[in-house]
Design an enzyme around this catalytic site. Structure first.
Site, PDB file in Angstrom:
ATOM      1  N   ILE A   1       0.898  -1.115   0.013  1.00 19.80           N
ATOM      2  CA  ILE A   1       0.158  -0.105  -0.142  1.00 19.80           C
ATOM      3  C   ILE A   1       0.922   1.256  -0.150  1.00 19.80           C
ATOM      4  O   ILE A   1       1.736   1.390   0.960  1.00 19.80           O
ATOM      5  CB  ILE A   1      -0.954  -0.076   1.199  1.00 19.80           C
ATOM      6  CG1 ILE A   1      -1.901  -1.338   1.240  1.00 19.80           C
ATOM      7  CG2 ILE A   1      -1.707   1.211   1.171  1.00 19.80           C
ATOM      8  CD1 ILE A   1      -2.378  -1.304   2.625  1.00 19.80           C
ATOM      9  N   GLY A   2       0.687   2.000  -1.117  1.00 13.29           N
ATOM     10  CA  GLY A   2       1.515   3.315  -1.022  1.00 13.29           C
ATOM     11  C   GLY A   2       2.874   3.204  -1.625  1.00 13.29           C
ATOM     12  O   GLY A   2       3.716   4.016  -1.598  1.00 13.29           O
TER      13      GLY A   2
ATOM     14  N   THR B   1       0.325   2.298  -8.978  1.00  8.51           N
ATOM     15  CA  THR B   1      -0.708   3.160  -9.883  1.00  8.51           C
ATOM     16  C   THR B   1       0.246   4.351 -10.717  1.00  8.51           C
ATOM     17  O   THR B   1       0.052   4.357 -11.881  1.00  8.51           O
ATOM     18  CB  THR B   1      -1.930   3.566  -9.334  1.00  8.51           C
ATOM     19  OG1 THR B   1      -2.607   2.561  -8.601  1.00  8.51           O
ATOM     20  CG2 THR B   1      -2.872   4.345 -10.280  1.00  8.51           C
TER      21      THR B   1
ATOM     22  N   GLU C   1      -6.740  -1.220 -10.835  1.00 13.51           N
ATOM     23  CA  GLU C   1      -7.589  -1.890  -9.978  1.00 13.51           C
ATOM     24  C   GLU C   1      -8.814  -0.711  -9.371  1.00 13.51           C
ATOM     25  O   GLU C   1      -8.617   0.381  -8.964  1.00 13.51           O
ATOM     26  CB  GLU C   1      -6.772  -2.358  -8.649  1.00 13.51           C
ATOM     27  CG  GLU C   1      -7.671  -2.918  -7.482  1.00 13.51           C
ATOM     28  CD  GLU C   1      -6.847  -3.857  -6.650  1.00 13.51           C
ATOM     29  OE1 GLU C   1      -7.410  -4.787  -5.881  1.00 13.51           O
ATOM     30  OE2 GLU C   1      -5.657  -3.309  -6.252  1.00 13.51           O
TER      31      GLU C   1
ATOM     32  N   ASP D   1      -1.816  -2.455 -12.527  1.00 10.69           N
ATOM     33  CA  ASP D   1      -1.260  -1.840 -11.235  1.00 10.69           C
ATOM     34  C   ASP D   1      -1.574  -2.943 -10.257  1.00 10.69           C
ATOM     35  O   ASP D   1      -1.631  -2.688  -9.041  1.00 10.69           O
ATOM     36  CB  ASP D   1      -1.738  -0.532 -10.829  1.00 10.69           C
ATOM     37  CG  ASP D   1      -3.046  -0.345 -10.605  1.00 10.69           C
ATOM     38  OD1 ASP D   1      -3.900  -1.608 -10.808  1.00 10.69           O
ATOM     39  OD2 ASP D   1      -3.612   0.451  -9.794  1.00 10.69           O
TER      40      ASP D   1
END
Length: 375
Positions: free
Chosen positions: A188-189, A193, A210, A261
């Site tokens: 996450i992070g 993307t 996503e 992504d």
């Protein structure tokens, strides 16, 4: 988010190895300013406005997030790097390299530092002819005529000869031609993307993102993880399966490859962390029933960032439901990915540590990352 600008730049040289100076300028513009979308032919032209050796002239179209003033400064820095001696003279003179902004989008700019469109371009065939190669139908925002029309009407009838050598686009050093499908993964992070967007834009790839933002269970999960974990993971699995199946089956003849992504296997990685053992066993059975029918990426890129950087990125993007994510949860996700990747013999995996990189805001870091992916 920064706006993307399209800029036409004229290039000229009449000292030393002229073609090398032009190519070096193109390479530096690519590495320091932005993507090069098009390159004109190279013309041999007589010196204009003074007695001197012939010039080689060309023109490029670039794409960048920088403002016009920043681009101007960077072009001047490139000129100095390539040996141009700055003088106070306002007369025409010989030079190793000359870089001029012709158009910045379709804007009209007048400042102490910069006038755009270039005020003399309509009077110079050595500018108009290369520009006409790549922007014949572009309309001059002040004169309201196309480049093709301006070239035809120009009073400058200087002899111009196309040389039989082309300038090379530096982006060709990054070769994605051996891949039909690339998955960008990470915690996450981590920047999945952002990187997928940039690769899609720069290398003509079909983009698959996503659809996590539409999942109504995600904010609830972060508030009550034990209550909503199974519901969340099942909804993600169903959505990822449907999306990736649909997108991979729809061939886009105008794109060179696919970049996403995420990879659907992330469902199993996250569920192993969030679900109790009995629920995870059930979930795993359902997952493998679906997974066997899904096309696998030919290149799996895992962006590793340390927990501190991940938390910085999470805070920066400001999604309310992510702000209370604990370090321990991020570390479990990272361990889950790395354990999965260590045991993969069928996937072509590249794990890239970008903890000290900022490929979104630093072009040098972005090009470094592309080199790692394609190398």
């Amino acid at each position: 988010m920064n706006s993307t600008h399209h800029i036409y730049i004229a290039l000229g040289s009449n000292q030393g190895d002229r073609l090398k100076h032009l190519q070096d300028a193109v390479d530096l513009i690519f590495s320091e300013i932005g993507k090069i979308n098009n390159i004109a032919k190279v013309y041999n032209t007589p010196a204009f406005g003074f007695e001197g050796d012939d010039f080689l002239n060309s023109c490029i179209l670039i794409e960048t997030d920088f403002s016009a003033e920043v681009v101007l400064q960077k072009l001047q820095d490139i000129e100095i790097k390539l040996g141009r001696k700055k003088t106070q003279s306002e007369t025409y003179e010989a030079r190793t390299i000359d870089l001029d902004i012709l158009f910045f989008n379709a804007e009209c700019i007048e400042s102490e530092l910069l006038v755009v469109p270039h005020p003399e371009l309509q009077n110079r065939q050595f500018v108009l002819q290369p520009l006409n190669d790549i922007a014949a139908k572009f309309v001059h925002p002040k004169l309201q005529k196309t480049i093709e029309e301006l070239s035809f009407e120009c009073d400058d009838k200087s002899d111009m000869e196309v040389i039989k050598m082309w300038l090379k686009n530096p982006s060709k050093q990054f070769d994605f031609s051996s891949y039909n499908y690339i998955a960008i993964e990470g915690n996450i992070g981590a920047g999945k993307t952002s990187l997928a967007h940039k690769i899609s834009s720069d290398f003509n790839a079909k983009l698959i993102l996503e659809r996590f933002a539409d999942n109504p269970f995600l904010p609830k999960f972060y508030e009550e993880p034990q209550r909503y974990a199974f519901t969340l993971e099942m909804s993600f699995l169903a959505d990822r399966y449907q999306q990736i199946s649909d997108d991979l089956s729809q061939l886009d003849l105008f794109k060179d490859f696919i970049v996403s992504d995420y990879d659907i296997y992330k469902s199993l990685i996250f569920s192993k962390i969030t679900l109790p053992e009995d629920e995870f066993k059930l979930y795993r059975k359902l997952f493998y029933l679906m997974y066997k029918d899904i096309a696998k990426p030919e290149l799996y890129v895992y962006l590793y960032q340390n927990t501190e950087r991940l938390q910085e990125n999470i805070k920066k993007r400001g999604r309310d439901y992510e702000q209370n994510i604990e370090d321990e949860y991020l570390e479990k996700i990272n361990s889950g990915y790395l354990d999965f990747l260590k045991n993969q013999s069928e996937l072509n995996v590249k794990i890239i540590d970008i903890s000290d990189k900022d490929f979104v805001n630093n072009r040098a870091d972005y090009l470094w990352l592309l080199g790692k992916i394609c190398g």
